[in-house]
Design a protein around this motif. Sequence first.
Motif, PDB file in Angstrom:
ATOM      1  N   ALA A 244      -5.027  -0.159  -5.581  1.00  0.00           N
ATOM      2  CA  ALA A 244      -3.819  -0.230  -6.410  1.00  0.00           C
ATOM      3  C   ALA A 244      -3.008  -1.473  -6.049  1.00  0.00           C
ATOM      4  O   ALA A 244      -2.541  -2.198  -6.933  1.00  0.00           O
ATOM      5  N   ALA A 245      -2.864  -1.746  -4.742  1.00  0.00           N
ATOM      6  CA  ALA A 245      -2.084  -2.916  -4.313  1.00  0.00           C
ATOM      7  C   ALA A 245      -2.745  -4.195  -4.841  1.00  0.00           C
ATOM      8  O   ALA A 245      -2.061  -5.134  -5.254  1.00  0.00           O
ATOM      9  N   PHE A 246      -4.077  -4.208  -4.854  1.00  0.00           N
ATOM     10  CA  PHE A 246      -4.831  -5.365  -5.379  1.00  0.00           C
ATOM     11  C   PHE A 246      -4.528  -5.546  -6.878  1.00  0.00           C
ATOM     12  O   PHE A 246      -4.185  -6.636  -7.325  1.00  0.00           O
ATOM     13  N   CYS A 247      -4.622  -4.444  -7.642  1.00  0.00           N
ATOM     14  CA  CYS A 247      -4.376  -4.531  -9.098  1.00  0.00           C
ATOM     15  C   CYS A 247      -2.925  -4.915  -9.382  1.00  0.00           C
ATOM     16  O   CYS A 247      -2.654  -5.733 -10.262  1.00  0.00           O
TER      17      CYS A 247
ATOM     18  N   LEU B 117       3.422  -4.522 -15.916  1.00  0.00           N
ATOM     19  CA  LEU B 117       2.423  -4.723 -14.857  1.00  0.00           C
ATOM     20  C   LEU B 117       1.870  -3.387 -14.380  1.00  0.00           C
ATOM     21  O   LEU B 117       0.680  -3.278 -14.070  1.00  0.00           O
ATOM     22  N   ASN B 118       2.698  -2.366 -14.375  1.00  0.00           N
ATOM     23  CA  ASN B 118       2.219  -1.049 -13.934  1.00  0.00           C
ATOM     24  C   ASN B 118       1.147  -0.520 -14.896  1.00  0.00           C
ATOM     25  O   ASN B 118       0.148   0.056 -14.478  1.00  0.00           O
ATOM     26  N   LYS B 119       1.368  -0.802 -16.204  1.00  0.00           N
ATOM     27  CA  LYS B 119       0.365  -0.344 -17.195  1.00  0.00           C
ATOM     28  C   LYS B 119      -0.941  -1.106 -17.028  1.00  0.00           C
ATOM     29  O   LYS B 119      -2.024  -0.528 -17.076  1.00  0.00           O
ATOM     30  N   TRP B 120      -0.843  -2.428 -16.827  1.00  0.00           N
ATOM     31  CA  TRP B 120      -2.070  -3.212 -16.636  1.00  0.00           C
ATOM     32  C   TRP B 120      -2.794  -2.790 -15.354  1.00  0.00           C
ATOM     33  O   TRP B 120      -4.016  -2.664 -15.322  1.00  0.00           O
ATOM     34  N   ALA B 121      -1.993  -2.575 -14.281  1.00  0.00           N
ATOM     35  CA  ALA B 121      -2.608  -2.202 -13.002  1.00  0.00           C
ATOM     36  C   ALA B 121      -3.319  -0.850 -13.148  1.00  0.00           C
ATOM     37  O   ALA B 121      -4.393  -0.643 -12.563  1.00  0.00           O
ATOM     38  N   PHE B 122      -2.750   0.032 -13.934  1.00  0.00           N
ATOM     39  CA  PHE B 122      -3.391   1.330 -14.170  1.00  0.00           C
ATOM     40  C   PHE B 122      -4.745   1.133 -14.864  1.00  0.00           C
ATOM     41  O   PHE B 122      -5.749   1.773 -14.506  1.00  0.00           O
ATOM     42  N   GLU B 123      -4.770   0.192 -15.818  1.00  0.00           N
ATOM     43  CA  GLU B 123      -6.050  -0.088 -16.503  1.00  0.00           C
ATOM     44  C   GLU B 123      -7.067  -0.650 -15.495  1.00  0.00           C
ATOM     45  O   GLU B 123      -8.253  -0.343 -15.573  1.00  0.00           O
ATOM     46  N   GLY B 124      -6.575  -1.458 -14.553  1.00  0.00           N
ATOM     47  CA  GLY B 124      -7.468  -1.985 -13.507  1.00  0.00           C
ATOM     48  C   GLY B 124      -7.967  -0.857 -12.615  1.00  0.00           C
ATOM     49  O   GLY B 124      -9.164  -0.790 -12.288  1.00  0.00           O
ATOM     50  N   GLU B 125      -7.071   0.043 -12.220  1.00  0.00           N
ATOM     51  CA  GLU B 125      -7.435   1.175 -11.368  1.00  0.00           C
ATOM     52  C   GLU B 125      -8.506   2.043 -12.036  1.00  0.00           C
ATOM     53  O   GLU B 125      -9.374   2.589 -11.358  1.00  0.00           O
ATOM     54  N   LYS B 126      -8.445   2.108 -13.364  1.00  0.00           N
ATOM     55  CA  LYS B 126      -9.459   2.913 -14.083  1.00  0.00           C
ATOM     56  C   LYS B 126     -10.856   2.350 -13.836  1.00  0.00           C
ATOM     57  O   LYS B 126     -11.831   3.093 -13.742  1.00  0.00           O
ATOM     58  N   ILE B 127     -10.952   1.025 -13.756  1.00  0.00           N
ATOM     59  CA  ILE B 127     -12.275   0.419 -13.538  1.00  0.00           C
ATOM     60  C   ILE B 127     -12.772   0.769 -12.128  1.00  0.00           C
ATOM     61  O   ILE B 127     -13.936   1.071 -11.921  1.00  0.00           O
TER      62      ILE B 127
ATOM     63  N   GLY C  18       0.852  -1.181   0.000  1.00  0.00           N
ATOM     64  CA  GLY C  18       0.000   0.000   0.000  1.00  0.00           C
ATOM     65  C   GLY C  18       0.894   1.240   0.000  1.00  0.00           C
ATOM     66  O   GLY C  18       2.118   1.130  -0.106  1.00  0.00           O
ATOM     67  N   LYS C  19       0.281   2.393   0.133  1.00  0.00           N
ATOM     68  CA  LYS C  19       1.058   3.639   0.037  1.00  0.00           C
ATOM     69  C   LYS C  19       0.468   4.729   0.932  1.00  0.00           C
ATOM     70  O   LYS C  19      -0.687   4.646   1.374  1.00  0.00           O
ATOM     71  N   ILE C  20       1.317   5.732   1.182  1.00  0.00           N
ATOM     72  CA  ILE C  20       0.772   6.973   1.732  1.00  0.00           C
ATOM     73  C   ILE C  20       1.105   8.078   0.741  1.00  0.00           C
ATOM     74  O   ILE C  20       2.105   7.985   0.022  1.00  0.00           O
ATOM     75  N   ILE C  21       0.250   9.096   0.698  1.00  0.00           N
ATOM     76  CA  ILE C  21       0.584  10.266  -0.122  1.00  0.00           C
ATOM     77  C   ILE C  21       0.988  11.374   0.844  1.00  0.00           C
ATOM     78  O   ILE C  21       0.216  11.765   1.726  1.00  0.00           O
ATOM     79  N   LEU C  22       2.230  11.814   0.713  1.00  0.00           N
ATOM     80  CA  LEU C  22       2.756  12.851   1.614  1.00  0.00           C
ATOM     81  C   LEU C  22       2.249  14.225   1.203  1.00  0.00           C
ATOM     82  O   LEU C  22       2.044  15.106   2.035  1.00  0.00           O
ATOM     83  N   ALA C  23       2.079  14.411  -0.103  1.00  0.00           N
ATOM     84  CA  ALA C  23       1.561  15.690  -0.601  1.00  0.00           C
ATOM     85  C   ALA C  23       1.012  15.505  -2.003  1.00  0.00           C
ATOM     86  O   ALA C  23       1.562  14.708  -2.770  1.00  0.00           O
TER      87      ALA C  23
END
Length: 547
Positions: free
Chosen positions: A316-319, A351-361, A175-180
């Motif tokens: 995102a971690a799931f995708c 994988l980053n490109k595919w995960a991005f396509e998943g995130e779009k859904i 997972g992630k945190i967004i600092l800014a």
Amino acid sequence: MHSFGYRANALLTFAVTILAFICAIASFSDNFSNQAPSAQIQILNINWFQKQPHGNDEVSLTMNITADLQSLFTWNTKQVFAFVAAEYETSKNTLNQVSLWDAIIPEKEEANFWIQISNKYRFIDQGHNLRGKDFNLTLHWHVMPKTGKMFADKIVMSGYRLPNAEMEVKARAPGKIILAGEHAVVHGSTAVAAAIDLYTYVTLRLPLQSDENNDRLTLQLKNLSLEFTWSVARLKEGIAYDSSNVSPSTPASCSSQTLKSIAVLVEEQNIPEAKIQLSSGISTFLWLYTSVLGFIPATVIITTELPYGSGLGSSAAFCVALTAALIASSSSDKTRGDGWSSLDETNLELLNKWAFEGEKIIHGKPSGIDNTVSAYGNMIKFCSGEITRLKSNMPLRMLITNTKVGRNTKALVSGVSERAVRHPEAMNSVFNAVDSISKEVAAIIQTKDEMSVTEKEERVKELMEMNQGLLESMGVSHSSTDTVIQTTHKHKLTSKLTGAGGGGCVLTLLPTLVSGTVVDKVVQELESSGFQCFTASIGGNGAEICF
Ligand SMILES: Nc1ncnc2c1ncn2[C@@H]1O[C@H](COP(=O)(O)OP(=O)(O)OP(=O)(O)O)[C@@H](O)[C@H]1O
Ligand SMILES: C[C@@](O)(CCO)CC(=O)[O-]
């Protein structure tokens, strides 16, 4: 009187005869040595078992080899060549022999040994005969003498069996945190994010051969004790899929027509009403799975350490973890060995490109920062798809508070976009201000010697406060976030929401000089308000796989 040549010849012949005689005796004496070699081989693990793309079975295993070959060494022994072979019978050949390991043993002292290894040579069958196969492991040796003939022998060890197998691949993504910079990043501003050491894990089990009893694709969400199953035939019939447009190596967006057809397949699963927000995750699963692996049966098991939908990048971690497992299973280059290993750059990019396509859904209009930081790990600066990897030069300790207020990233992101349409100039100024904040945060984090840690912390604190103010002006904060901010502020600590907001998680910077007693007190107060607090280590690894 004999000539000199004659005498030399006689002497040489005599010497050679004596030498040959000594050699013959030496070689003959080997027959009297008492040879009692012993060996044991234990299979510790079947690391992976796969069907190669062209159909051959291949196995990787880890073995303990214990052998005492010292008695093979006599005064006439030069060295011993030893090898371990897997031997089995098939309908075509009575003996199939695959060498798994070998070694040259030059000295008696090295002939009593114990080693733990994975097979040095590939254990491949020219066909698919390895499933459920009984086999022997045979330790062969060839004794190379200083003189005389080489001799060979072996110890046959039986009783080994390969699993009647499936191939299993595991993947995990953080997972992630967004600092800014959250939300503004969707509109082209810079943002700074870091991976955290909480992961989503995917186990993908593919049967090596489909049979009538095993023609199903099953998704298990372990944390929620939910299972969804489709027959492959139903998926083929149900997914309106233009296969000419989709190939595993060229990530593509899910068309609205395909998404509608997938939604029907998800509805058929009768997801409990309380868990209906999972529908988008399950649709994403079907899209990514069928796009990368096609219509083949499997069981996919998901477990996660991340709270769902709370700003820590669970989607995102799931995708990313799912796509990592899918790509790894179809790659012919499987990294052997134990434990987690990262993917190579080409596969990471894919994988980053595919995960991005998943995130779009799931998200509708993601910026791509969540999947990128989950895939690559560490800490990144992200702007319009451009990634800069950051090297932090300051300790960054964050308290993460989960307000447990559920929210939906898709709705929050579209809320900000609507506000931007209504007030383009004002919102542009907000986005520009966030851009400057993120750039400054990235610069401070990377600064080496010019500033003391306390000075850096003061600046980051101030920037977090300003960023929170701008997030409020975008309309994505929440009263629960305000409670966290006020509680931590009483102890001179600064907090901001992280991720999409609307509840979810809040970050509190823990400066190096803050005492443990203060942190304990803050945590106690926050938890008494019904929140959940934890710390996570920041900036760790990205997606990893394990066979
Ligand atoms: N482990 C998981 N298994 C299945 N679906 C998941 C999983 N994790 C996330 N999802 C899907 O993603 C949705 C949550 O995504 P959302 O973007 O709202 O939250 P998030 O990613 O945790 O937060 P943020 O985007 O703010 O970081 C869930 O409702 C579900 O559909
Ligand atoms: C809110 C957002 O900025 C971050 C969500 O973690 C959305 C995105 O960037 O995709």
